[in-house]
Design an enzyme around this catalytic site. Sequence first.
Site, mmCIF file in Angstrom:
data_model
loop_
_atom_site.group_PDB
_atom_site.id
_atom_site.type_symbol
_atom_site.label_atom_id
_atom_site.label_comp_id
_atom_site.label_asym_id
_atom_site.label_seq_id
_atom_site.Cartn_x
_atom_site.Cartn_y
_atom_site.Cartn_z
ATOM 1 N N TYR A 48 0.688 -1.150 -0.167
ATOM 2 C CA TYR A 48 0.021 -0.104 0.025
ATOM 3 C C TYR A 48 0.905 1.132 -0.087
ATOM 4 C CZ TYR A 48 -3.644 3.462 1.574
ATOM 5 O OH TYR A 48 -4.398 4.280 1.367
ATOM 6 N N ASP A 62 -0.866 15.886 6.158
ATOM 7 C CA ASP A 62 -1.704 15.059 5.175
ATOM 8 C C ASP A 62 -2.762 16.074 5.008
ATOM 9 O OD1 ASP A 62 -3.004 13.264 3.462
ATOM 10 O OD2 ASP A 62 -3.605 11.906 5.205
ATOM 11 N N ASP A 89 -3.007 5.615 -2.906
ATOM 12 C CA ASP A 89 -3.809 6.550 -2.096
ATOM 13 C C ASP A 89 -3.834 7.760 -3.096
ATOM 14 O OD1 ASP A 89 -5.459 8.816 -1.042
ATOM 15 O OD2 ASP A 89 -4.111 8.514 0.936
ATOM 16 N N ASP A 91 -6.068 10.394 -3.123
ATOM 17 C CA ASP A 91 -6.715 11.533 -2.498
ATOM 18 C C ASP A 91 -7.987 11.876 -3.006
ATOM 19 O OD1 ASP A 91 -4.701 11.912 -0.630
ATOM 20 O OD2 ASP A 91 -3.713 13.332 -1.445
ATOM 21 N N HIS A 116 -7.304 4.377 -4.817
ATOM 22 C CA HIS A 116 -8.587 4.800 -4.178
ATOM 23 C C HIS A 116 -8.881 6.083 -4.167
ATOM 24 C CE1 HIS A 116 -7.022 5.884 -0.123
ATOM 25 N NE2 HIS A 116 -6.128 4.933 -0.260
ATOM 26 N N GLU A 118 -11.371 9.471 -2.943
ATOM 27 C CA GLU A 118 -12.222 9.767 -1.808
ATOM 28 C C GLU A 118 -13.305 10.802 -2.310
ATOM 29 O OE1 GLU A 118 -9.571 12.409 1.192
ATOM 30 O OE2 GLU A 118 -8.583 10.512 0.434
ATOM 31 N N CYS A 126 -6.759 14.267 6.681
ATOM 32 C CA CYS A 126 -6.547 12.807 7.120
ATOM 33 C C CYS A 126 -7.938 12.061 7.551
ATOM 34 C CB CYS A 126 -5.746 12.624 8.072
ATOM 35 S SG CYS A 126 -5.361 11.034 9.121
ATOM 36 N N ARG A 161 -13.334 5.397 -2.049
ATOM 37 C CA ARG A 161 -13.299 5.642 -0.493
ATOM 38 C C ARG A 161 -14.061 6.562 0.032
ATOM 39 N NH1 ARG A 161 -7.998 8.173 2.991
ATOM 40 N NH2 ARG A 161 -9.395 9.887 4.217
ATOM 41 N N GLU A 191 -13.851 4.600 5.405
ATOM 42 C CA GLU A 191 -13.048 5.049 6.294
ATOM 43 C C GLU A 191 -13.614 5.345 7.713
ATOM 44 O OE1 GLU A 191 -10.225 5.420 7.362
ATOM 45 O OE2 GLU A 191 -9.217 6.817 6.468
ATOM 46 N N ASN A 213 -8.991 -0.102 7.030
ATOM 47 C CA ASN A 213 -7.798 0.639 7.313
ATOM 48 C C ASN A 213 -7.586 0.347 8.678
ATOM 49 O OD1 ASN A 213 -5.852 2.645 7.519
ATOM 50 N ND2 ASN A 213 -7.147 4.472 7.339
#
Length: 304
Positions: A48, A62, A89, A91, A116, A118, A126, A161, A191, A213
């Site tokens: 990951y 983040d 990731d 974002d 992924h 989101e 985050c 996500r 999440e 996660n």
Amino acid sequence: MLYAPTTAADKRIALRAGLASGELQLFPGAFNPLSAKLIQQKGMHGVYISGAVLSADLGLPDIGLTTLTEVAGRSQQIARMTDLPSIVDADTGFGEPMNVARTIQTLEDAGVAGMHLEDQVNPKRCGHLDGKQVVDLDTALKRIKAAVEARRDPNFLIMARTDARGVDGLQAAVDRAKALVDAGADAIFPEAMASLEEFAAVRAAVDVPILANMTEFGKSELFTTRQLADVGLNLVIFPVSLLRLAMGAAERGLDTITREGSLTSLLPEMQTRARLYEVLDYEAYNTFDSGVFNFSLDRHFGAQ
């Protein structure tokens, strides 16, 4: 030697096969290419690539400060060092739907097996911080539809996500997960779930793979892999764990230098030179050098 021989296409096929296998897939987060090699050597299913880790690696929080170029470049460096599939990731996709489309193709070119995307507003936060917000459903669906439309390799995994659980509650997250699957998402990343029962509720709502996660010091309890498998989850990430372990060790080392004047007392905790060379496969490079560059001066110059 050099980069892993397995092609990106084969890694994507392997990722989908793993998700369909019925076995929980273990994807620790790599904080650099070397740690990705170690993840493979330890028998994990995949790697990951965490947005939080990429940000931290740059010395940044983040909060959506990284760029597509930075994420794709580091992802390529990590993905090419391992035969395992990598998930990155992405974002919020780095912009509007057309930017999302470009993100997909750029990450395909970087050699990762999936990503992924989101549903937070941009700039994002985050997923385990308070104060995050999600976009409206129409915007979230447009992001996924743009990603699916832009994809060139049908095996490239597009995961959605949703951070709706921490904003509007579990039912909102379940409803959004169902809509994201209808929009074309291959998998769902719910999440900041608060319990196994919440994971089970998402599992009951959709028929695609689900990611858990297990990040430390966050909103979710650290469930075991057995617990997650028992509620039907398909993949678990440990996104920042190796970085936290490494940075914790680095802090202790620096403190030891200050306190003791040397690192002699910490030698038993260090990876040895021999083990590092083993992870890096020095022997393969040595064999290559010997076969390609080895030569005899006598053969070229005779007795002169």
